[in-house]
Design a protein around this motif. Sequence first.
Motif, PDB file in Angstrom:
ATOM      1  N   THR A 226       0.833  -1.202   0.000  1.00 29.07           N
ATOM      2  CA  THR A 226       0.000   0.000   0.000  1.00 29.07           C
ATOM      3  C   THR A 226       0.869   1.254   0.000  1.00 29.07           C
ATOM      4  OG1 THR A 226      -0.097   0.233   2.409  1.00 29.07           O
ATOM      5  CG2 THR A 226      -1.718  -1.213   1.394  1.00 29.07           C
ATOM      6  N   HIS A 227       0.227   2.374  -0.370  1.00 29.57           N
ATOM      7  CA  HIS A 227       0.806   3.698  -0.166  1.00 29.57           C
ATOM      8  C   HIS A 227      -0.037   4.424   0.880  1.00 29.57           C
ATOM      9  CE1 HIS A 227       2.941   3.250  -4.116  1.00 29.57           C
ATOM     10  NE2 HIS A 227       3.817   4.016  -3.501  1.00 29.57           N
TER      11      HIS A 227
ATOM     12  N   ASP B  88      -4.765   2.367  -5.888  1.00 27.78           N
ATOM     13  CA  ASP B  88      -3.388   2.860  -5.905  1.00 27.78           C
ATOM     14  C   ASP B  88      -3.057   3.502  -7.254  1.00 27.78           C
ATOM     15  OD1 ASP B  88      -0.713   2.805  -4.410  1.00 27.78           O
ATOM     16  OD2 ASP B  88      -0.175   1.963  -6.363  1.00 27.78           O
TER      17      ASP B  88
ATOM     18  N   THR C 131      -3.912   3.455  -0.089  1.00 27.91           N
ATOM     19  CA  THR C 131      -4.283   2.905  -1.394  1.00 27.91           C
ATOM     20  C   THR C 131      -3.972   1.420  -1.483  1.00 27.91           C
ATOM     21  OG1 THR C 131      -2.124   3.362  -2.420  1.00 27.91           O
ATOM     22  CG2 THR C 131      -3.768   5.121  -2.480  1.00 27.91           C
TER      23      THR C 131
END
Length: 267
Positions: free
Chosen positions: A127-128, A226, A236
């Motif tokens: 994830t970000h 994302d 995300t």
Amino acid sequence: MPVRKGAPALLSAGTLCAALLLTACGSPAAPPAPVPTPTPTPTTAPADGAHPAPGPPGRAAGSITSAPVPEPGLPGVGPVTHASVPDGTSQALVVTGASADSPRSTATLYARDPAGGWKVRGGPWPTHNALRGWTADHTAGDLRTPIGVFRLGDAGGRLPDPGTLLPYDRDDRFAISGTGFAGEPLEGSFDHVVAIDYNRVPGRSPLDRERPLGAEKGGGVWIHVDHAGPTQACVTLEIEDLRDLLRALDPAREPVVVMGPATELAR
């Protein structure tokens, strides 16, 4: 803006040796005194129907009880953070940041099994999060993702519902354009979103803009698709991972997201 909710002390080697010396060393022992031979005493059999007086009560074999074994907690989540997880929650998405200032993290979906604690039900997924990492006191525009435990109750997106049990608002207003912090295109980022209940009114579309804590505390913190770069405050997931999450989340299980840098979540 796509952006909350011991161990016993061990004796030292010296102390242990001293204890052993005190036990083993002392004055020479005196010879044991002779033991007198007991004199037999006549006994009389009890009369019919008579019984010896009962002795003190004892513990029946197999009656020893032990304290219940605590249910295993969410992996990587310490007691302080875990205390914020509602008692009725049996689904938790744990988003673990690489560090306090990192925009990268990992998400794992857990489900609570009464017989064996929390079990992995999805992920781990890359994830970000926000460009500047994490904060326990989020404000609008700080480019950090809120730390904490927040409910997940509403979803939506530009694309049709992929099969979630959450209320889903399909709306063209989820369309977005432009570029992100790394120059990456943002188009399609809001094809699917899950609203994180940070500074919002639960039970409404993720598009709702009411901010109970005030506009200065930010809002619109979502889990969304994302776009290969950091966010302003959101988390995300790759689109197929997000669809898997949407199909797994069940409002009857009171799902939450537990998110923050690893060091904070472990408290």
